[in-house]
Scaffold this active site. Structure first.
Site, PDB file in Angstrom:
ATOM      1  N   GLY A  15      60.525  56.394  79.663  1.00  0.00           N
ATOM      2  CA  GLY A  15      60.382  55.905  78.181  1.00  0.00           C
ATOM      3  C   GLY A  15      58.935  54.787  78.280  1.00  0.00           C
ATOM      4  O   GLY A  15      58.813  54.072  77.308  1.00  0.00           O
ATOM      5  N   SER A 169      70.308  50.915  70.086  1.00  0.00           N
ATOM      6  CA  SER A 169      69.833  50.502  68.849  1.00  0.00           C
ATOM      7  C   SER A 169      70.815  50.133  67.955  1.00  0.00           C
ATOM      8  O   SER A 169      72.184  50.253  68.021  1.00  0.00           O
ATOM      9  CB  SER A 169      69.283  51.680  68.260  1.00  0.00           C
ATOM     10  OG  SER A 169      68.820  51.590  66.922  1.00  0.00           O
ATOM     11  N   TYR A 182      70.480  60.364  64.946  1.00  0.00           N
ATOM     12  CA  TYR A 182      70.057  59.289  65.770  1.00  0.00           C
ATOM     13  C   TYR A 182      71.078  58.293  65.983  1.00  0.00           C
ATOM     14  O   TYR A 182      71.153  57.902  67.294  1.00  0.00           O
ATOM     15  CB  TYR A 182      68.900  58.615  65.036  1.00  0.00           C
ATOM     16  CG  TYR A 182      68.192  57.369  65.721  1.00  0.00           C
ATOM     17  CD1 TYR A 182      67.161  57.712  66.688  1.00  0.00           C
ATOM     18  CD2 TYR A 182      68.425  56.159  65.242  1.00  0.00           C
ATOM     19  CE1 TYR A 182      66.645  56.382  67.372  1.00  0.00           C
ATOM     20  CE2 TYR A 182      67.945  55.123  66.160  1.00  0.00           C
ATOM     21  CZ  TYR A 182      67.249  55.332  67.129  1.00  0.00           C
ATOM     22  OH  TYR A 182      66.166  54.459  67.919  1.00  0.00           O
ATOM     23  N   ALA A 184      74.262  58.454  65.958  1.00  0.00           N
ATOM     24  CA  ALA A 184      75.372  59.434  66.838  1.00  0.00           C
ATOM     25  C   ALA A 184      74.965  59.013  68.276  1.00  0.00           C
ATOM     26  O   ALA A 184      75.647  58.697  69.198  1.00  0.00           O
ATOM     27  CB  ALA A 184      75.615  60.518  66.577  1.00  0.00           C
ATOM     28  N   LYS A 186      72.747  57.066  69.778  1.00  0.00           N
ATOM     29  CA  LYS A 186      72.475  55.717  70.171  1.00  0.00           C
ATOM     30  C   LYS A 186      73.949  54.964  70.332  1.00  0.00           C
ATOM     31  O   LYS A 186      74.276  54.404  71.235  1.00  0.00           O
ATOM     32  CB  LYS A 186      71.632  54.916  69.371  1.00  0.00           C
ATOM     33  CG  LYS A 186      70.216  55.313  69.323  1.00  0.00           C
ATOM     34  CD  LYS A 186      69.548  54.941  70.657  1.00  0.00           C
ATOM     35  CE  LYS A 186      68.189  55.206  70.781  1.00  0.00           C
ATOM     36  NZ  LYS A 186      67.525  54.792  71.962  1.00  0.00           N
ATOM     37  N   ILE A 215      61.977  46.612  65.766  1.00  0.00           N
ATOM     38  CA  ILE A 215      61.003  45.973  66.761  1.00  0.00           C
ATOM     39  C   ILE A 215      59.413  46.386  66.291  1.00  0.00           C
ATOM     40  O   ILE A 215      59.381  47.958  66.083  1.00  0.00           O
ATOM     41  CB  ILE A 215      61.362  46.429  68.037  1.00  0.00           C
ATOM     42  CG1 ILE A 215      62.723  46.121  68.450  1.00  0.00           C
ATOM     43  CG2 ILE A 215      60.105  45.911  69.169  1.00  0.00           C
ATOM     44  CD1 ILE A 215      62.996  44.743  68.367  1.00  0.00           C
TER      45      ILE A 215
END
Length: 271
Positions: A15, A169, A182, A184, A186, A215
């Site tokens: 990433g 996150s 999402y 779940a 993270k 962020i």
């Protein structure tokens, strides 16, 4: 006494073409590490590599040995589909990794009952499965190196210097409507981190996680309720990618940090 640095280390970052991943890559380069940028888009990786190569190590690293090691910084790219176990095996065949940062991820905003199967699969594969495979393959390499260095006994106190950092996150712990899958994925990273901090820790390989809040990035720039969200953050602003990179550098250098879940959210989790 000089501040601790990452001189002589090799850090692989997934990433790395995203805002947070790029900030971590450049911070590690400033700390003296060689950075391996891993991802699917060779063109994006090459653009990121050029910017990383232009990043000069900080001047406080001035000892003769450190200067020699700095000159040997060898930044590279690896075409890698993080969702595929075979691609991860290709990475460790080319590089010995001291630091792995699992930062690859995609976002989602959809009620679960409306989420398409393909979208759910892609999100789980990208955000969670990729980190599992990375930890499995790179972790095995790290453990093998530690065992060789200690006649098969392992280090057990973090002296080996190898570590894994999973970028999770805040939504792993404080989910909102529309973030079920999402969140779940993270949250799964936190379970992975805790389990592996024990499993790998016996060999001196540390495993930690960062929980960024909101962020400044492409993911947050067009949020429809951006102003409302910001008003609820005690510091009244979103974080900067460089501030997440500061946290990653701390976790990479502190040899007692293991199962350290570092929340970086401007105080959002307190309200």
């Amino acid at each position: 006494m000089l501040p601790p640095s990452l001189v002589g280390k090799t850090a692989a970052i997934t990433g790395a073409t995203g805002s947070i991943g790029f900030a971590i890559a450049t911070r590690f380069a400033r700390e003296g590490a060689s950075v391996v940028l891993a991802g699917r888009s060779v063109q994006k990786l090459q653009n990121t590599l050029k910017q990383t190569q232009d990043t000069k190590p900080w001047q406080w690293q001035t000892t003769t040995v450190q200067q020699q090691q700095q000159q040997q910084q060898n930044h590279a790219i690896v075409e890698l589909d993080t969702r595929k176990l075979s691609d991860w095996k290709g990475l460790v065949e080319k590089h010995e990794i001291d630091i792995l940062v699992n930062c690859a991820g995609i976002s989602q905003h959809s009620l679960l009952v409306r989420a398409a199967e393909a979208d759910v699969d892609e999100l789980i594969d990208t955000n969670l499965r990729s980190a599992i495979w990375g930890c499995k393959v790179v972790g095995k390499q790290m453990i093998s190196r530690s065992r060789r260095a200690t006649d098969g006994k392992g280090k057990g106190k973090g002296e080996g210097g190898c570590c894994i950092i999973n970028v999770s996150s805040l939504l792993a712990q404080r989910a909102v409507v529309g973030s079920a899958v999402y969140s779940a994925s993270k949250a799964g990273l936190l379970g992975l981190t805790t389990a592996l901090s024990q499993e790998f820790g016996h060999y001196g390989v540390r495993v930690n996680a960062i929980l960024p809040g909101y962020i400044e990035s492409g993911m947050t720039s067009d949020l429809p309720d951006r102003d409302e969200i910001m008003a609820k953050i005690p510091l009244k602003r979103f974080g900067e990618p460089d501030e997440v990179a500061d946290a990653a550098a701390f976790l990479a250098k502190n040899t007692y940090a293991n199962n350290c879940i570092l929340t970086l959210d401007g105080g959002s989790s307190a309200v």
